[in-house]
Design an enzyme around this catalytic site. Structure first.
Site, PDB file in Angstrom:
ATOM      1  N   HIS A 136       0.870  -1.175   0.000  1.00 29.12           N
ATOM      2  CA  HIS A 136       0.000   0.000   0.000  1.00 29.12           C
ATOM      3  C   HIS A 136       0.911   1.230   0.000  1.00 29.12           C
ATOM      4  O   HIS A 136       2.018   1.181   0.530  1.00 29.12           O
ATOM      5  CB  HIS A 136      -0.835  -0.048   1.283  1.00 29.12           C
ATOM      6  N   GLN A 216      -4.527  -5.003   7.086  1.00 31.48           N
ATOM      7  CA  GLN A 216      -5.515  -5.937   6.522  1.00 31.48           C
ATOM      8  C   GLN A 216      -5.565  -7.254   7.283  1.00 31.48           C
ATOM      9  O   GLN A 216      -6.441  -8.083   7.034  1.00 31.48           O
ATOM     10  CB  GLN A 216      -5.184  -6.236   5.052  1.00 31.48           C
TER      11      GLN A 216
END
Lengths: 419, 148
Positions: A136, A216
């Site tokens: 990310h 996540q």
């Protein structure tokens, strides 16, 4: 909540009581554009159970006050609940001490904190940082900034066509110059679960420290920082069914002790004179200013909530939803799944021939279905697959097979609109 | 009730599938890039102008149906227009997709097909990227246009 004693493994879909958990999430009964909400954007942010909402409400109604400094009753209560939440986080990830639990605004701030304190103190132009193509942006940009500041070199572990890290390439990148390996536990764009145990072990073998971006991971898997032996672990409250604006940085105590403060201000000091300031002890050294008290208390409540759920059982249920989605999607011509790792969480990223993901997102929204369309703050991943964007449905344990059916019908609708 | 087909009208689906004026214009005397960092849509606008008049115009790039159809329809509408007329249409189109104001649909012609965008605020930037890029070209701006 747990029904571990029921039947065999094969029937565990039935043993996970989805209707019971759904009843805890009021938003799931909302209508969007005249249709019942089908919320499949859990990797962006998870919904909040009524228990968390009530905790926040009670804090603001009954004991809102500043912490760590008041002598009055409300402040004592708020301080106690705030610090109790820190202890819940410690237990949740199995850290050794509450001194290792730093509250931040989120995963992004946790990573920036490490870059600007540990990174600036320990890295120079001869050093190397290893990150991966899967990351990310929040686990890329802070290191690019640090690289500009210190001259340290960034190296990227490549991924294969399934979206898995190529471990042989990782091993080639490791050397005595590697100071830090920083890597996502689970990819937000593709759902790939990285073999972080191996990655940590190999990094330690060359003397490098390891940061894990767990944003996540925490909603889907039990995280044990002791067992992992990672040096830093970062995650956000809002993906764990808690409030936005609150996150956690776990760091090994010895490392945190040696790091300079991140920000200066109130609460992070012991004494201040005009000549010199002595910094507060851990964890307060890294928590300058009035923190997000409600956020911390809400996160504590979210941890209470997920602790009541067997996360392993929930993850199996989510994987069954993913498998069902994959089976249904295989019938749709022109649909290409992106990210097909063997070991992955319930993220279903895909493209449709001739239909841009943003158009898919809008047409699904018209059906009450919330997905994410775009590059998912992972532009290097999109570049790797030579696509501008994907449509991404991400499942939580409160989603159902009916949600998958709605998604599949929605995708059919997209094809009709563009036929 | 609002129907998704009001947004994705036939003309939009058609211009997305077969965009007009798509490709590089070799004898362009004005070129500018537009970029929507939020969604990654990007286009390059090519103009061939003769004084105040747009002789030819084309675009290339990639994006969603709304952005591709908008650029296709816009370039179709711009051929032969004066720069002042182009600026007038820019304002008219901006009103069409962002306000409830009465607009001159006769002047807008096929461009009016994008009116449905106003019900989807998240998609306004898709429809307006090409227009902001055109506006910047006319204003003599050399910097790539970003919708953020």
């Amino acid at each position: 909540m747990n029904k571990q004693n029921t039947a065999t493994k094969l029937t565990n879909e039935a043993s996970f009581d989805v209707e019971k958990v759904r009843a805890d999430f009021p938003i799931l009964f909302e209508q969007v554009r005249g249709k019942p909400l089908v919320y499949l954007d859990n990797a962006a942010t998870a919904q909040k159970p009524k228990q968390v909402i009530k905790t926040l409400d009670t804090y603001y109604r009954e004991y809102n006050s500043n912490i760590h400094r008041g002598v009055h009753t409300l402040s004592e209560k708020a301080t106690a609940v705030y610090e109790e939440a820190r202890n819940k986080v410690k237990e949740f990830i199995n850290a050794d001490s509450i001194k290792e639990i730093i509250f931040t605004r989120g995963t992004t701030e946790s990573i920036n904190l490490v870059a600007q304190t540990f990174g600036r103190n320990n890295l120079s132009s001869n050093d190397e940082i290893i990150i991966t193509e899967l990351e990310h942006h929040s686990n890329i940009v802070p290191w690019q900034i640090l690289s500009e500041q210190t001259g340290a070199t960034l190296k990227y572990v490549p991924i294969n066509d399934a979206g898995e890290l190529i471990l042989e390439e990782y091993e080639k990148l490791l050397n005595e110059k590697t100071r830090l390996v920083t890597i996502g536990h689970i990819s937000n764009a593709l759902g790939t679960i990285n073999p972080i145990e191996t990655i940590i072990e190999k990094a330690h073998a060359v003397g490098a420290k390891v940061l894990i971006d767990g944003a996540q991971a925490v909603p889907h898997t039990r995280v044990d920082v002791n067992e992992l032996n990672c040096d830093f672990y970062a995650f956000s409250g809002h993906k764990l069914f808690g409030p936005t604006g609150i996150g956690v940085l776990y760091g090994k105590q010895a490392l945190l002790e040696a790091m300079p403060p991140y920000q200066g201000g109130g609460d992070m000091i012991k004494t201040v004179s005009m000549k010199k300031t002595t910094y507060n002890d851990l964890p307060h050294k890294f928590e300058a200013g009035t923190p997000h008290i409600a956020g911390v208390i809400g996160l504590g409540s979210a941890i209470d909530y997920v602790s009541e759920i067997d996360l392993h059982e929930a993850a199996e249920y989510e994987n069954q939803l993913l498998q069902y989605a994959n089976e249904q999607a295989a019938q749709i011509s022109g649909l290409v799944p992106v990210g097909t790792a063997k070991n992955k969480t319930s993220i279903f990223s895909f493209t449709l021939d001739g239909i841009h993901p943003h158009d898919i997102g809008t047409i699904l929204d018209d059906e009450g279905i919330a997905i994410r369309a775009g590059h998912h703050c992972a532009m290097p991943v999109m570049e790797r697959f030579k696509i501008p964007a994907t449509a991404r449905a991400s499942f939580a344990f409160y989603n159902t097979r009916e949600d998958v059916d709605a998604l599949i019908q929605g995708i059919d609708k997209c094809k009709q609109v563009f036929s | 009730m609002f129907d998704i087909k009001d947004l994705y009208q036939e003309v939009i689906v058609d211009h997305n599938r077969s965009p007009r004026n798509f490709g590089k214009l070799d004898d362009a005397n004005k070129t500018l890039e537009g970029f929507n960092p939020l969604c990654g849509d990007r286009l390059t606008l090519y103009l061939k102008t003769d004084g105040n008049k747009i002789d030819d115009i084309a675009f290339d790039g990639s994006g969603c149906a709304i952005s591709v159809a908008s650029a296709s329809l816009m370039t179709d509408a711009m051929k032969g227009k004066s720069l002042d007329e182009a600026e007038g249409l820019f304002n008219e189109f901006h009103d069409l997709i962002t306000t409830e104001n009465e607009v001159d649909t006769e002047q807008l012609g096929k461009l009016a097909a994008l009116a449905g965008v106003r019900d989807y605020p998240a998609r306004v930037k898709c429809a307006s990227l090409c227009w902001h890029t055109l506006h910047a070209v006319i204003q003599g701006d050399d910097n790539p246009v970003s919708t953020e």
